[in-house]
Design a protein around this motif. Structure first.
Motif, short mmCIF file in Angstrom:
data_model
loop_
_atom_site.label_atom_id
_atom_site.label_comp_id
_atom_site.label_asym_id
_atom_site.label_seq_id
_atom_site.Cartn_x
_atom_site.Cartn_y
_atom_site.Cartn_z
N GLY A 1 0.82 -1.20 0.00
CA GLY A 1 0.00 0.00 0.00
C GLY A 1 0.86 1.25 0.00
O GLY A 1 2.08 1.20 0.18
N GLY B 1 -10.66 2.53 -0.76
CA GLY B 1 -9.41 1.80 -0.73
C GLY B 1 -8.39 2.40 0.23
O GLY B 1 -7.33 1.82 0.46
N ALA C 1 -7.38 3.92 4.08
CA ALA C 1 -7.74 3.79 5.49
C ALA C 1 -7.09 4.93 6.27
O ALA C 1 -5.93 5.27 6.03
N SER D 1 -0.40 -2.63 7.67
CA SER D 1 -1.38 -2.24 6.65
C SER D 1 -0.72 -2.14 5.28
O SER D 1 -1.23 -2.68 4.29
N GLN E 1 -2.83 -2.39 1.92
CA GLN E 1 -3.76 -1.33 2.32
C GLN E 1 -3.05 0.02 2.34
O GLN E 1 -2.04 0.18 3.02
#
Length: 208
Positions: A6, A32, A34, A92, A97
């Motif tokens: 990510g 998509g 966070a 993440s 992410q």
């Protein structure tokens, strides 16, 4: 095939510039992404829930976490401390992410040092007069407004350190600009390697 890592977006701007509203609208529009939940020593405000708005901790626990190197970045803002969990962000990103940090310039500098590939954005007001009007609209006394204005101008002075500058004059335009930055970052060659390997493996170096 491992997930494409990510992206880390670092969004900064002084009090009153509207960055919190922009970041929350960005995450709502682009699912998509966070929003990282920071740790803070300040007390919760009415309606704030622990683990949602912030992780609320004591000064002693914050100091212990800082000493243990648990923060990706940390800073003192006004009379309280704020920090981002390095482990939570790393997990993440490794899982594919993308994460948005809403922090101040001190934290942004630390995040760049530890994760040089992060994408940094500073939110600017359309003018100093507009910023003062926005700060004054909160009903605070003039002494507090003057202090916040001094801090705001000091933070804005760090604009050359950021990759992108977004002017929050018309909210929807500023939000569109933020969305464009995140979408463009997703389309870089490195971010598209996973898609290439899965869908066009015949291309040279697609699976590299």
């Amino acid at each position: 095939m491992p997930a494409t890592p990510g992206l880390l977006y670092v969004v900064c701007g002084p009090s009153g510039v509207g960055k919190t509203s922009l970041v929350r609208a960005l995450v709502a529009r682009r699912p998509g992404l966070a929003l990282s939940v920071s740790f803070t020593t300040r007390p919760p405000r009415p309606g704030e829930r622990n683990g949602v708005a912030y992780h609320f901790v004591s000064v002693e626990r914050f100091a212990a976490m800082r000493t243990a190197g648990e923060f990706l970045e940390h800073a003192q803002v006004f009379d309280h401390y704020y920090g981002t969990s390095a482990q939570a962000v790393a997990q993440s990103l490794a899982g594919g992410q993308s994460v948005v940090l809403e922090i101040d310039w001190q934290g942004a500098r630390q995040a760049r040092d530890r994760l040089p590939g992060c994408i940094t954005v500073m939110i600017l007001p359309p003018s100093v007069a507009t910023l003062r009007t926005r700060l004054g609209g909160r009903g605070d006394d003039s002494t507090l407004i003057d202090r916040r204005m001094r801090d705001a101008l000091a933070e804005l002075g760090h604009w050359p350190e950021f990759d992108y500058l977004v002017i929050n004059d018309v909210f929807e335009q500023a939000l569109d600009d933020l969305c464009a930055i995140t979408r463009a970052a997703e389309l870089t060659r490195n971010q598209q390697r996973g898609w290439l390997a899965a869908n066009l493996p015949e291309l040279p170096d697609a699976s590299a």
